[in-house]
Design an enzyme around this catalytic site. Structure first.
Site, PDB file in Angstrom:
ATOM      1  CB  CYS A   1      -0.546  -9.069  -5.977  1.00  0.00           C
ATOM      2  SG  CYS A   1       0.405  -9.200  -7.514  1.00  0.00           S
TER       3      CYS A   1
ATOM      4  CG  HIS B   1       2.581  -6.994  -1.601  1.00  0.00           C
ATOM      5  ND1 HIS B   1       2.272  -5.683  -1.299  1.00  0.00           N
ATOM      6  CD2 HIS B   1       1.985  -7.233  -2.801  1.00  0.00           C
ATOM      7  CE1 HIS B   1       1.535  -5.158  -2.253  1.00  0.00           C
ATOM      8  NE2 HIS B   1       1.336  -6.081  -3.181  1.00  0.00           N
TER       9      HIS B   1
END
Length: 205
Positions: free
Chosen positions: A179, A163
């Site tokens: 993440c 992301h």
């Protein structure tokens, strides 16, 4: 000056010009994107270390074109182009970034996604994350940034994402949560290349 020497100099000048022209245009790569749903300002190049800027590189691999290879320890992500080439991006990683290794695939993608902290994130740091348990709508201040790529295995969401980020200073580092994060300009570029169903390989130490 002899015609031979002049010809050599002109040839060298042309070669050097060609080399310069073939290099990455970092200013264009990180220019403002006013057409976005939430317009992105230009990313000042001095805020991005040269080695972390997006660029096409030589990359010999057995994986086919269209594969994403995440080199977690090196803080690099490669989108395999084929022919011994790949697009390389600098990334940041967090605790969740070490939770997946091996093969996965892109289950879905989202533009300007909403974000809800996972149960693990709330349990680990309730003071910081509990207030967001109801979710955060997409936008410039959303932790998932401009795009999110959701990784799946066997039809199930791994809860592992690639992301964007509203904290560009974290690229190239390991941070407390999250993440795989990329500069918003870079995750937009990757989003446009990657396809749902595409293979993702996550390398760990």
């Amino acid at each position: 000056m002899s015609l031979t020497r002049r010809g050599l100099l002109l040839g060298m000048s042309g070669l050097l010009a060609g080399c310069a022209a073939s290099g990455p245009n970092h200013a264009a790569n990180y220019a403002a994107r006013p057409a976005e749903q939430f317009p992105l300002p230009a990313m000042p190049l001095e805020r991005i270390k040269p080695e972390l800027r997006r660029r096409e590189v030589a990359y010999e691999t057995r994986y086919e074109a269209g594969t994403i290879v995440i080199d977690t320890p090196a803080r690099r992500l490669y989108y395999v182009l084929g022919g011994g080439r790949a697009m390389r991006y600098g990334i940041g990683v967090g605790r969740e970034g070490y939770a997946l290794a091996g093969s996965a695939y892109i289950g879905r993608k989202a533009e300007w996604p909403s974000w809800t902290p996972t149960a693990n994130m709330i349990r680990r740091d309730p003071e910081r994350n509990l207030r967001y348990a109801g979710g955060v709508p997409g936008g410039l201040h959303n932790p998932l940034g401009a795009r999110a790529v959701y990784l799946y295995r066997n039809g199930h969401d791994t809860m592992f994402r690639i992301h964007g980020t509203n904290q560009p200073q974290t690229i190239g580092h390991a941070v407390s949560s999250g993440c795989i994060r990329m500069l918003n300009h870079d995750v937009i570029d990757l989003y446009e290349r990657a396809e749902v169903g595409g293979r993702v390989i996550v390398l760990q130490a």
